[in-house]
Design a protein around this motif. Structure first.
Motif, PDB file in Angstrom:
ATOM      1  N   LEU A  55       0.842  -1.231  -0.180  1.00  0.00           N
ATOM      2  CA  LEU A  55      -0.156  -0.044   0.041  1.00  0.00           C
ATOM      3  C   LEU A  55       1.065   1.157   0.182  1.00  0.00           C
ATOM      4  CD1 LEU A  55      -1.780  -2.144   2.097  1.00  0.00           C
ATOM      5  CD2 LEU A  55      -3.410  -0.450   1.652  1.00  0.00           C
ATOM      6  N   CYS A 101      -3.253  -4.154   9.305  1.00  0.00           N
ATOM      7  CA  CYS A 101      -3.412  -3.042   8.442  1.00  0.00           C
ATOM      8  C   CYS A 101      -4.638  -2.494   8.629  1.00  0.00           C
ATOM      9  CB  CYS A 101      -3.384  -3.277   7.004  1.00  0.00           C
ATOM     10  SG  CYS A 101      -3.526  -2.028   5.776  1.00  0.00           S
ATOM     11  N   VAL A 102      -5.304  -1.319   8.529  1.00  0.00           N
ATOM     12  CA  VAL A 102      -6.539  -0.870   8.774  1.00  0.00           C
ATOM     13  C   VAL A 102      -7.406  -1.109   7.452  1.00  0.00           C
ATOM     14  CG1 VAL A 102      -6.398   1.380   7.199  1.00  0.00           C
ATOM     15  CG2 VAL A 102      -8.017   1.106   9.157  1.00  0.00           C
ATOM     16  N   TRP A 184      -0.394   1.691   9.253  1.00  0.00           N
ATOM     17  CA  TRP A 184      -0.366   3.185   8.389  1.00  0.00           C
ATOM     18  C   TRP A 184       0.639   3.952   9.171  1.00  0.00           C
ATOM     19  CZ3 TRP A 184      -5.305   3.476  10.932  1.00  0.00           C
ATOM     20  CH2 TRP A 184      -5.510   4.638  11.784  1.00  0.00           C
TER      21      TRP A 184
HETATM   22 MO   LIG Z   1      -2.950   0.547   5.629  1.00  0.00          MO
END
Ligand SMILES: [Mo]
Ligand SMILES: Nc1nc2c(c(=O)[nH]1)N[C@H]1C(S)=C(S)[C@@H](COP(=O)(O)O)O[C@H]1N2
Length: 224
Positions: A55, A101-102, A184
């Motif tokens: 990402l 991860c979100v 993130w």
């Molecule tokens: Mo992310």
């Protein structure tokens, strides 16, 4: 041996109390986790993946090692700039941790090698007023964490993942790894680490993501 009911009950109760006391002394049933929510390894709303998704903001900067620099500045006693060879000559550690991860994937057992955050802190020595750490990356990405969360045994500036140099798409030459927060917060292509008295929400934090990002509390988005 007394055969009346009361005596028997008394002996059974004593036995129960005794065995519970022993359990307490032995710490039986304790998971060893600092927080009962972490007894379950996969945080709420996450699914386990075996791959490692990429990402980014559409830019994967290519930083040759001979021009790579990392600057640590702001509220520190000893502002520091490391070149690549100087950085890797510092003490390196290995830590294994999970990624959350979100976007709802988690990846277990990532083995990182790099400079521990605590080593970095011992070199640059934040001033007492420093409360926040702001990460600045080569792709202009920024993100922020409280100093108290950067100062943890499993936080590092990683140069290797599972024994090999971190690939460019995953943030090499050096990326931050902060396992207890959504990924993130783990800045790739790290260029500058700034210590600040005041918080400075980063790229995603000013775009609706939670300012702290605890996966165990599902702090994905800002409440407002
Ligand atoms: Mo992310
Ligand atoms: N410099 C930089 N760091 C970054 C990002 C980014 O776009 N730029 N994306 C963040 C996000 S949203 C995630 S989930 C992870 C992704 O890391 P990965 O591509 O290695 O899985 O990096 C984080 N760190």
């Amino acid at each position: 041996m007394s055969d009346d009911g009361v005596g028997l009950f008394g002996r059974l109760k004593d036995k129960l109390v005794e065995s519970k006391k022993r359990w307490a002394q032995d710490g039986r049933l304790l998971t060893g986790a600092p927080d009962p929510r972490r007894a379950q390894r996969l945080p709420p709303g996450q699914r386990l993946v075996a791959t490692w998704p990429v990402l980014d903001l559409g830019i994967q900067p290519d930083i040759p090692l001979n021009v790579w620099r990392i600057t640590v500045d702001g509220l520190v006693e000893n502002p520091t700039v490391w070149k690549w060879g100087e950085f890797t000559d510092e003490a390196m550690v290995r830590r294994t941790s999970d990624i959350h991860c979100v976007t709802a994937w988690s990846r277990y057992d990532n083995e990182w090698e790099g400079m521990s955050a605590r080593h970095l802190l011992s070199v640059v020595r934040p001033r007492p007023e420093a409360q926040h750490v702001i990460f600045h990356s080569y792709d202009t990405y920024t993100t922020n964490v409280p100093l108290a969360d950067f100062d943890a045994a499993d936080v590092l500036l990683a140069v290797k993942w599972n024994g090999a140099p971190i690939a460019r798409e995953h943030g090499g030459p050096v990326r931050v790894v902060i396992p207890k927060l959504y990924f993130w917060k783990s800045a790739k292509w790290i260029k500058r680490i700034e210590f600040s008295q005041h918080d400075k929400p980063g790229f995603w934090e000013v775009r609706g993501y939670h300012n702290y990002g605890d996966p165990w509390l599902e702090q994905r988005y800002d409440d407002e």
